[in-house]
Every structure is written in C-alpha cells, then in structure tokens.
Motif scaffolding. Structure first.
Motif, PDB file in Angstrom:
ATOM      1  N   VAL A 121      37.354 -20.827  75.710  1.00 14.79           N
ATOM      2  CA  VAL A 121      36.952 -19.697  74.869  1.00 14.79           C
ATOM      3  C   VAL A 121      36.113 -18.736  75.710  1.00 14.79           C
ATOM      4  CG1 VAL A 121      35.640 -19.024  72.792  1.00 14.79           C
ATOM      5  CG2 VAL A 121      36.899 -21.173  72.811  1.00 14.79           C
ATOM      6  N   CYS A 122      36.224 -17.433  75.418  1.00 11.59           N
ATOM      7  CA  CYS A 122      35.415 -16.420  76.102  1.00 11.59           C
ATOM      8  C   CYS A 122      35.513 -16.541  77.618  1.00 11.59           C
ATOM      9  CB  CYS A 122      33.967 -16.470  75.636  1.00 11.59           C
ATOM     10  SG  CYS A 122      33.774 -15.927  73.943  1.00 11.59           S
ATOM     11  N   ALA A 124      36.596 -18.765  79.632  1.00 11.65           N
ATOM     12  CA  ALA A 124      36.201 -20.065  80.208  1.00 11.65           C
ATOM     13  C   ALA A 124      34.694 -20.301  80.200  1.00 11.65           C
ATOM     14  CB  ALA A 124      36.760 -20.248  81.619  1.00 11.65           C
ATOM     15  N   LYS A 125      33.931 -19.447  79.536  1.00  7.37           N
ATOM     16  CA  LYS A 125      32.490 -19.698  79.457  1.00  7.37           C
ATOM     17  C   LYS A 125      32.183 -20.800  78.444  1.00  7.37           C
ATOM     18  CE  LYS A 125      30.473 -15.641  81.464  1.00  7.37           C
ATOM     19  NZ  LYS A 125      29.449 -14.608  81.395  1.00  7.37           N
ATOM     20  N   LEU A 126      33.097 -21.031  77.505  1.00  6.24           N
ATOM     21  CA  LEU A 126      32.928 -22.068  76.495  1.00  6.24           C
ATOM     22  C   LEU A 126      34.224 -22.871  76.376  1.00  6.24           C
ATOM     23  CD1 LEU A 126      31.357 -19.722  73.826  1.00  6.24           C
ATOM     24  CD2 LEU A 126      30.144 -21.663  74.817  1.00  6.24           C
ATOM     25  N   ARG A 127      34.083 -24.070  75.792  1.00  5.89           N
ATOM     26  CA  ARG A 127      35.261 -24.888  75.503  1.00  5.89           C
ATOM     27  C   ARG A 127      35.247 -25.221  74.016  1.00  5.89           C
ATOM     28  NH1 ARG A 127      36.160 -23.990  80.065  1.00  5.89           N
ATOM     29  NH2 ARG A 127      36.282 -25.346  81.876  1.00  5.89           N
ATOM     30  N   ARG A 128      36.448 -25.388  73.463  1.00  6.18           N
ATOM     31  CA  ARG A 128      36.547 -25.690  72.039  1.00  6.18           C
ATOM     32  C   ARG A 128      37.542 -26.822  71.833  1.00  6.18           C
ATOM     33  NH1 ARG A 128      38.675 -22.385  66.981  1.00  6.18           N
ATOM     34  NH2 ARG A 128      40.180 -21.481  68.402  1.00  6.18           N
ATOM     35  N   SER A 252      35.082 -11.833  88.414  1.00 11.02           N
ATOM     36  CA  SER A 252      34.327 -12.719  87.529  1.00 11.02           C
ATOM     37  C   SER A 252      35.049 -14.044  87.342  1.00 11.02           C
ATOM     38  CB  SER A 252      34.099 -12.040  86.175  1.00 11.02           C
ATOM     39  OG  SER A 252      35.337 -11.839  85.540  1.00 11.02           O
TER      40      SER A 252
ATOM     41  N   MET B  13      32.260 -10.098  77.420  1.00 13.75           N
ATOM     42  CA  MET B  13      32.516 -11.380  78.095  1.00 13.75           C
ATOM     43  C   MET B  13      31.494 -11.703  79.194  1.00 13.75           C
ATOM     44  SD  MET B  13      34.923 -12.825  76.536  1.00 13.75           S
ATOM     45  CE  MET B  13      35.211 -12.034  74.962  1.00 13.75           C
ATOM     46  N   GLN B 122      40.132 -11.639  73.722  1.00 19.39           N
ATOM     47  CA  GLN B 122      39.413 -12.125  74.894  1.00 19.39           C
ATOM     48  C   GLN B 122      38.564 -13.342  74.573  1.00 19.39           C
ATOM     49  OE1 GLN B 122      37.908  -8.003  75.614  1.00 19.39           O
ATOM     50  NE2 GLN B 122      37.900  -8.717  77.718  1.00 19.39           N
ATOM     51  N   ASP B 123      38.185 -13.512  73.295  1.00 15.57           N
ATOM     52  CA  ASP B 123      37.348 -14.683  73.001  1.00 15.57           C
ATOM     53  C   ASP B 123      38.188 -15.936  72.727  1.00 15.57           C
ATOM     54  OD1 ASP B 123      38.154 -13.668  70.520  1.00 15.57           O
ATOM     55  OD2 ASP B 123      36.191 -13.873  69.577  1.00 15.57           O
ATOM     56  N   ARG B 221      34.509 -29.265  67.839  1.00 16.10           N
ATOM     57  CA  ARG B 221      33.238 -28.853  68.417  1.00 16.10           C
ATOM     58  C   ARG B 221      33.447 -27.762  69.461  1.00 16.10           C
ATOM     59  NH1 ARG B 221      30.802 -31.605  73.204  1.00 16.10           N
ATOM     60  NH2 ARG B 221      32.482 -32.583  74.377  1.00 16.10           N
ATOM     61  N   PHE B 223      31.550 -26.281  72.977  1.00 12.52           N
ATOM     62  CA  PHE B 223      30.543 -26.726  73.938  1.00 12.52           C
ATOM     63  C   PHE B 223      30.613 -25.943  75.235  1.00 12.52           C
ATOM     64  CE2 PHE B 223      33.489 -29.376  76.515  1.00 12.52           C
ATOM     65  CZ  PHE B 223      34.532 -29.529  75.619  1.00 12.52           C
TER      66      PHE B 223
END
Lengths: 304, 257
Positions: A121-122, A124-128, A252, B13, B122-123, B221, B223
């Motif tokens: 997500v975002c 690769a800054k977050l994972r879901r 980035s 981002m 993008q998100d 979740r 993370f």
C-alpha cells in the motif's frame, strides 16, 4: 486448496512468469492446473494438466474470448484461487473474470503470511493483509515476488479448449518503443528519477554514467516528462536490468521501477528522503542532495 | 457527448505513514491530500476531448469524506463541467467491488458515452475499479491506455504492455478507458479557471442512499514493512560521501578495476 494458474503468451513466446505462478501455488501447498492461450510448441515444464487454447484462433489477447475460455475451465475445475501475474494481461483480464464468477480479487500480492495474502500500500510504504469473503478468489502476483526455487520440470497433460471468438477487442499492431540502447547488457547503469528536479540536471547524471563507464537509465516520470528517451526507461513497463552496479539518483522507488532493477548486483541510492522505498533494496543509501553529490562523485572518479 | 471522469483523492506518497488504532488502515490525521496521479491524466483526456468536439459535457465524480471536495474542485478548475461527490466517511472500508457498485448506481441511467478512470490508485493500487465499472455498465473497457483518439464513435487507443511494447485496439463507444501515466500532459488550473470552478454544480449524494453492496473482502491488518537490515545509510558532508561511495564501489564491485 486448488489453484488455476493463468500463464501468458506474448509475441509467440511463453512468458517465464508462469514459473512464479507455479512457485506461489507450491508455497500454499495447493493442487494446481494451468491455463494458457498459446501454442503447443511452447508449453511450460509442468507436471499437471494444461488447458490450452490456440492463440492463432483466440488471439494473444482478446478480453472477451479469453474470459470465456477461462470461465469455462473454472466451471470444470472449481478452483479456490485463480492466479494471474500482475501484468498488462493479468490486471486487465482478472477483474473481468472476477466479475463474471462473482469472486473477490486481491491485486498484486507480494507475500503469503499464515495462508493470508499480503499486498503493498502507498508505494510499498505499508503492507496490508487481505482476506476474501467469496467462495472463489482471483489473485494477481507482483512480478518477481515469488521467484522459482527449483528448476522447472515435468511433463504436462494437455487438454485443448476453445470458444467463440467474436469479441470486440483484439490486440494488434504490436510496436516496440524500446528500440535503441539495450540496457540489459550494461555493466553499470546510473538512473535519474523525478528527484533530479529539472531536465537540465540530467546532464550531471549522464556525466556520472560516463565516468563510471555505464549507461544512463531513467524512471518513468523522467521519460513521461520527456527529459529522457523512452528506451532509457527501467521498470515493469520499460527494460528489466541486472547490472553489476546500479546507481539510483532521485528515485523514490515505485514498485514498478524496483521490479525492473532489484536484481542488480550492487545498488547505490542517492536520495534526500531516508525513508524512500528505494532504501529497502539499496545496498547503500546516501542521504544527500544529488545536485551537490553527483558532480563531486563525477569529479573524483575522473581524477582517479 | 456525455463524459464521466472518476477520480480519487490519495495522500501524498512522500508522507510518513503510521497505522491507525483500528490496525486496518493508515492514520489520516497529518497527511497532505492530492488527486491520484493517474486520475490527472483521466481528467486531462476528458478535457482534451471536450476541446476537440466542443459539444461535450464532463461530469467528474469522487467518493470520500468532505476533504474530497478540494480534489473535485481541482478537476473542475482543469475543465470539467459539473461534479458529483458521493459522501462516504469510511471509504477505505469499501472494497473495489463496492466502489464500482456505488459509481454504477449513480451512472447507470445517465447515458455516458465515454468514461475515464486512472489505471489504478497510488494508495491501494488494485487496478480493479475501472474495469469492474465497465463490466457493471456493460460498456467496452480498455485498460492501461497511453494513446487515445476518437473519430465519431470509433475509438482507437494504444495499450501499454511490458518491456516498451504497445498494442493498438479499435473499439466503439460507449467505452471506458483506464489511463496510464504519460497519456497526455495534465494541465495546471489557471487562476481564472479556479474562480470559474467555484460556480460549477457540485451534487452531493450519500453513499448509503445510492446502493447497499456486500463487501467481498476485508483487511486483516495493515502494518509497516520490516526495514531490510544490512543496507547501509550514509549521511553527512557531500565531499565525504563522495569519497565513501567511491571506496564502496571499489570494494564491493569490479566496475572500476
């Protein structure tokens, strides 16, 4: 658990990404079968049933015909998961199939965690971690996320399938925009990203590439802005490279870019953002203003 | 010619993200919001078609909380004629199928000839909403478009494939295309157009009133990924950094030998 793996065929070649689908299926310990619109002469090494439709008749891609072929096979096989690569073929066909069979879809899976699927997500800054609530689930896999761990082997059992081909959209008139430099042969690539700021700053990146005896590469935004030629683009939609040294300047690290260069032997990133996703795969991240650092690097390299 | 453009508001981002107390989404408190980059190309292409045909009317649609209105206003300032805001505070709890169902509930009886969406957001980046919407509306859906031309109701587009390859597709209206980066050059709204946009119609509809659709998926979740260990971070004076990098290149690679 039962999977149906959707392999791809492009410009008369089977794509190697099918071995990533096979690896994914192995990791979740599923019984699999495979679907391909392709040609009998280019089948993968695979120890199961391949449902093969003829690409001459059904087109290398025709969303209506390929969907119908696939839905027919899904009805026969009743798989729990239908697995595609997250590619221009997979991300186009998967939602159409999901819609037709009433399934949920999980796009661009990067990992498996306790049998659940993880996506990014975002940038690769977050994972879901996501779970589908439907009986069947359609999945697309991020390119390179499930590299094969063993040599492909096995003799498939062939089952030929066909359908009506009156669909509207057939891909035709393939044309390559990548003609020019073959970056996959370069030992050193110095790439420019959006962080270079202006078209003029490309000159300093080119100078560094030259000082290292390498080629200039670019990320997508730089090519879209017409600061660099399209054949310089590294990433999913450009060239896939694995040089001895990759220097990412002001990049980035969009996943589409990372997928095209993460197999490089040594990666140096120059970026002002120390949290930039490129830092996850870089061997060295220099947190600096590239406008200062790059000319200094070039100067010192040229004088040694 | 009736045109619909579907846009999404996403966080910048470059932001530093953290997980919210629910553990299933990111904390939206301190984020800066903007139009999803792919959707800027969708808006621009719609405006280019309007300029080409003159007789065209563009509706821009977005789903989300009140802050989404700012992004809608940007699309109006770029040249869309009217706007629809589907109000939904918990938009991130809606899966792609629900989002497409909401848009369908609004659009199905409006007779749009041409619909533009971004290739993906993008998100979340599922890349599903555009094509699901085409399926639900029963129109031709084409994804990943990098070149677009319209002649009467004949549409000729190029789809971007991998490795610098494109393929041409011809089809007919009504159609939906999902726009890839580089399709055009999105314009910046000018001050007079920003002023004009304030007078354009903005229709607000509650998501609950439009349709009720069951979720097809749920987030277990959210993370932060583990930072890869071993990657070296260098900071400090640029001249020192240059020395260190050259030493590293000599030690770790053979390219300078």
């Amino acid at each position: 658990m039962k999977t149906l793996l959707v392999a791809e065929y492009r410009q008369e070649k089977l794509l190697d990404s099918c071995y990533e689908l096979i690896e994914f299926s192995r990791q979740i310990a599923a019984d699999s079968s495979l679907f391909l619109v392709g040609d009998e002469s280019t089948l993968p090494a695979y120890p199961g049933t391949i449902y093969l439709a003829d690409a001459q008749k059904h087109g290398e891609y025709n969303p209506d015909a390929h969907r119908q072929l696939l839905v027919d096979v899904i009805n026969r096989e009743q798989p729990d998961l239908i697995v595609f690569s997250h590619s221009s073929y997979g991300w186009d066909l998967a939602p159409r199939v999901a819609f037709t069979i009433g399934a949920g879809q999980i796009s661009e899976v990067v990992a498996i965690e306790n049998q659940d699927l993880v996506v990014s997500v975002c940038n690769a800054k977050l994972r879901r971690t996501i779970k589908c609530l439907t009986a069947q689930t359609v999945v697309t896999l991020q390119a390179g996320a499930f590299p094969p761990t063993s040599e492909p082997a096995g003799q498939p059992t062939l089952e030929k399938v066909e359908t009506d081909t009156s669909g509207q959209q057939t891909l035709s008139g393939y044309q390559s925009t990548a003609a020019g430099v073959d970056l996959s042969k370069a030992e050193v690539i110095v790439s420019a990203g959006r962080g270079i700021g202006t078209a003029e700053n490309l000159t300093m990146i080119e100078a560094l590439a030259k000082a290292l005896g390498g080629e200039l590469g670019a990320s997508r935004p730089v090519v879209d802005a017409e600061w660099a030629e399209p054949h310089r683009q590294v990433g999913t939609t450009g060239q896939t490279v694995a040089p001895k040294l990759y220097v990412a300047c002001g990049i980035s690290g969009a996943i589409q870019h990372l997928a095209g260069m993460k197999k490089s032997e040594f990666i140096i990133a120059i970026n002002t953002d120390r949290d930039a996703p490129i830092g996850e795969i870089a061997d060295v991240l220099a947190v600096a203003d590239l406008k200062q650092l790059v000319p200094l690097l070039t100067e010192k390299l040229s004088s040694t | 010619m009736k045109i619909l453009v579907c846009i999404k508001q996403v966080p910048d981002m470059e932001s530093r993200f953290s997980v919210d107390p629910s553990g299933t989404w990111y904390d939206s408190g301190d984020l800066a919001w903007r139009m999803n980059e792919y959707d800027e190309y969708a808006v621009e292409q719609a405006v280019l078609i309007k300029e080409q045909l003159e007789d065209a009317d563009i509706t821009v649609l977005s789903i989300g909380p009140q802050r989404v209105k700012e992004t809608i206003k940007k699309a109006l300032a770029m040249g869309c004629d009217r706007a629809v805001h589907i109000e939904e505070e918990r938009v991130h709890n809606r899966d792609p199928f629900e989002i497409a169902s909401l848009i369908t509930a609004y659009a199905s009886d409006k007779g749009f000839d041409l619909i533009f969406t971004g290739l993906q957001s993008q998100d979340r980046g599922s890349g599903q909403v555009g094509l699901l919407l085409a399926e639900m509306l029963g129109v031709n859906g084409i994804s990943t478009v990098v070149d677009f031309s319209l002649d009467g109701d004949q549409l000729t587009v190029q789809r971007e494939l991998e490795g610098g390859t494109r393929a041409t597709i011809k089809t007919q209206l009504p159609a939906l295309v999902t726009c890839q980066l580089g399709l055009n050059t999105p314009r910046y709204p000018t001050l007079p157009n920003i002023m004009k946009a304030k007078k354009k119609d903005l229709l607000a509809l509650g998501a609950e009133q439009l349709t009720q659709t069951a979720s097809r998926q749920e987030t277990i979740r959210l993370f932060l990924p583990d930072k890869k260990t071993g990657g070296l971070i260098l900071e400090g004076d640029a001249a020192d950094l240059a020395e260190q990098l050259i030493r590293t290149i000599k030690e770790k690679t053979t390219v300078l030998s």
